[in-house]
Design an enzyme around this catalytic site. Structure first.
Site, mmCIF file in Angstrom:
data_model
loop_
_atom_site.group_PDB
_atom_site.id
_atom_site.type_symbol
_atom_site.label_atom_id
_atom_site.label_comp_id
_atom_site.label_asym_id
_atom_site.label_seq_id
_atom_site.Cartn_x
_atom_site.Cartn_y
_atom_site.Cartn_z
ATOM 1 N N GLY A 215 0.669 -1.223 -0.016
ATOM 2 C CA GLY A 215 -0.485 -0.095 -0.421
ATOM 3 C C GLY A 215 1.072 1.574 -0.111
ATOM 4 O O GLY A 215 0.564 2.237 -0.587
ATOM 5 N N ASN B 86 -7.048 3.773 8.652
ATOM 6 C CA ASN B 86 -6.223 2.587 9.366
ATOM 7 C C ASN B 86 -6.484 2.690 11.099
ATOM 8 O O ASN B 86 -6.294 1.832 11.758
ATOM 9 C CB ASN B 86 -4.771 3.158 9.116
ATOM 10 C CG ASN B 86 -4.191 3.893 9.009
ATOM 11 O OD1 ASN B 86 -4.770 5.411 8.679
ATOM 12 N ND2 ASN B 86 -3.225 3.168 9.793
ATOM 13 N N GLN C 62 -8.150 -0.729 4.005
ATOM 14 C CA GLN C 62 -8.079 -0.913 5.197
ATOM 15 C C GLN C 62 -9.840 -1.729 4.880
ATOM 16 O O GLN C 62 -10.685 -1.610 5.963
ATOM 17 C CB GLN C 62 -8.768 -0.419 6.243
ATOM 18 C CG GLN C 62 -6.980 0.282 6.749
ATOM 19 C CD GLN C 62 -6.437 -1.086 8.072
ATOM 20 O OE1 GLN C 62 -7.809 -2.086 8.147
ATOM 21 N NE2 GLN C 62 -5.601 -0.914 7.614
ATOM 22 N N HIS D 56 -1.334 -7.998 2.461
ATOM 23 C CA HIS D 56 -1.701 -8.278 4.132
ATOM 24 C C HIS D 56 -2.364 -7.893 4.622
ATOM 25 O O HIS D 56 -2.456 -8.647 6.057
ATOM 26 C CB HIS D 56 -0.055 -7.957 4.546
ATOM 27 C CG HIS D 56 0.116 -6.585 4.755
ATOM 28 N ND1 HIS D 56 0.581 -5.943 3.889
ATOM 29 C CD2 HIS D 56 0.521 -6.036 5.848
ATOM 30 C CE1 HIS D 56 0.638 -4.809 4.372
ATOM 31 N NE2 HIS D 56 0.434 -5.208 6.147
ATOM 32 N N THR E 2 11.097 -6.945 -11.569
ATOM 33 C CA THR E 2 10.784 -7.768 -11.766
ATOM 34 C C THR E 2 9.329 -7.981 -11.548
ATOM 35 O O THR E 2 9.468 -8.183 -9.858
ATOM 36 C CB THR E 2 11.514 -9.075 -11.744
ATOM 37 O OG1 THR E 2 12.366 -8.699 -12.471
ATOM 38 C CG2 THR E 2 10.990 -10.924 -12.299
ATOM 39 N N CYS F 285 2.737 1.837 10.657
ATOM 40 C CA CYS F 285 4.185 2.198 10.219
ATOM 41 C C CYS F 285 4.740 3.533 11.248
ATOM 42 O O CYS F 285 5.282 4.367 11.194
ATOM 43 C CB CYS F 285 3.463 3.365 9.108
ATOM 44 S SG CYS F 285 3.459 1.466 7.639
#
Length: 378
Positions: A74, A148, A176, A198, A234, A321
């Site tokens: 995110g 969040n 969220q 996740h 990649t 975070c």
């Protein structure tokens, strides 16, 4: 202290346990060789898995597969939206909500003097009186769909109307919301939207920026331009497969699971307010059924968190975070809370592993933990 297997996990908003369908899907492809940009058989096989995952995710989000730009999560998706729009000719400004994730608010420091912050009310919703800062000089308006920290859902209609009137692009961080609230990119009407794996039981390390097909974002980085020339590198095939599997499971169970979690959330909120004095639930409906934020007046949130941790209960002081850094919640400060209130709040977030027994264990430990934390703060 309780072992991991004996603990009750109330921090799904930071990262949900990997669901079995995602694990099994990834196990089937981890060992397969091949770069999806290569033309040989192994490369074509990897490309097929990647594009099938893109199609599945698009179907879960009400988007076209070409609108899915895979990212590392995110944070990167939010960065791509903001920085990718910041070079629009003749539009030097961005507008963001006051209660955004750090991956959005960080643009204030990155682009000093070019960001307008949209104020929120005490419930955490944008104040429409401040939308007049959105003008023909605004490149993009970014606001969360679900906060969040508090779970507050943000009505977007007036923001979208103000942005459209100014021909500004719109972006929403729906990390969220995905898996908990109805989410359809086409119906939502935004130009770009962030999701990640996740938070809904997919693997860490992959997310997506959903970008309208006719919108051209500038690429902040450079390289092969593998993801619609917006992101280079990649592609992470196994993670994409896991993301798609988790998304399909979450969307398929969403209505049933949202109803179940909503009952647990209301039960916990009622239990806290009935059994503990001087508490305040932050945020009013509409809210996510998976998040409950509570201020425990007279506590230091870190003290209370560690007491619950010792009792085998995992929760959070706010965004993962910023957690671990002792500071008041920027989200709650923006909602008009005092520094003391913003420093004494915990977030409990729920998911598939949350059940009535877990709520019982939390409520059994919480009153004593609050009393001890308040005594420690004297």
């Amino acid at each position: 202290m309780a072992t991991v297997s004996e603990r009750d996990y109330f921090d799904h908003a930071a990262g949900a346990p990997l669901v079995e369908v995602a694990r099994a899907a990834m196990d089937a492809v981890w060992r397969l060789p091949g770069n999806p940009s290569s033309l040989h058989t192994a490369g074509r096989s990897a490309r097929r898995l990647l594009e099938e995952s893109r199609e599945t995710l698009a179907g879960c989000l009400g988007a076209h597969p070409t609108e899915i730009v895979f990212t590392s999560g995110g944070t990167e998706a939010n960065n791509l939206a903001l920085l990718g729009a910041s070079s629009r000719p003749g539009r030097p400004r961005l507008a963001i909500g006051a209660t955004e994730h750090p991956s959005v608010t960080g643009v204030i420091e990155r682009l000093p003097g070019r960001v307008d912050v949209l104020a929120v009310d005490r419930d955490g919703r944008l104040q429409t009186s401040g939308l007049d800062v959105i003008t023909e000089r605004t490149a993009l308006v970014s606001t969360m769909l679900v906060n969040n920290e508090t779970g507050v859902a943000q009505p977007l209609e007036q923001v979208l109307a103000a942005a459209r009137a100014a021909d500004a692009w719109t972006h929403t961080d729906a990390v969220q919301a995905f898996g908990h609230l109805p989410l359809d990119f086409a119906d939502l009407g935004v130009d770009a939207m962030t999701v990640t794996a996740h938070k809904l039981g997919g693997p860490v390390g992959i997310g997506a920026l959903v970008v309208r097909r006719d919108l051209a974002l500038a690429a902040p980085g450079f390289g092969g331009g593998q993801e619609r020339k917006v992101r280079s590198g990649t592609a992470m095939v196994a993670l994409a497969v896991g993301f798609a599997a988790a998304a399909r499971a979450a969307v398929g169970d969403r209505e049933t699971e949202a109803a179940r979690l909503g009952v647990l959330r209301e039960r916990l909120a009622a239990g806290i307010t009935d059994s503990i004095v001087d508490v305040m639930v932050n945020g009013t409906a509409p809210v996510s059924p998976a998040v409950l934020n509570v201020t425990f007046t007279g506590c230091r949130a870190d003290d209370l968190l560690l007491m619950l941790d010792a009792a085998g209960l995992d929760c959070s002081t706010g965004s993962a975070c910023t957690a671990g850094v002792h500071q008041p919640s920027e989200v709650l400060l923006a909602m008009g809370r005092s520094e003391a209130e913003a420093s004494s709040s915990l977030r409990f977030s729920f998911g598939p592993t949350t059940d009535d027994a877990a709520i019982d264990r939390l409520m059994a430990a919480l009153p004593q933990a609050v009393a001890r934390a308040r005594a420690a703060a004297l």
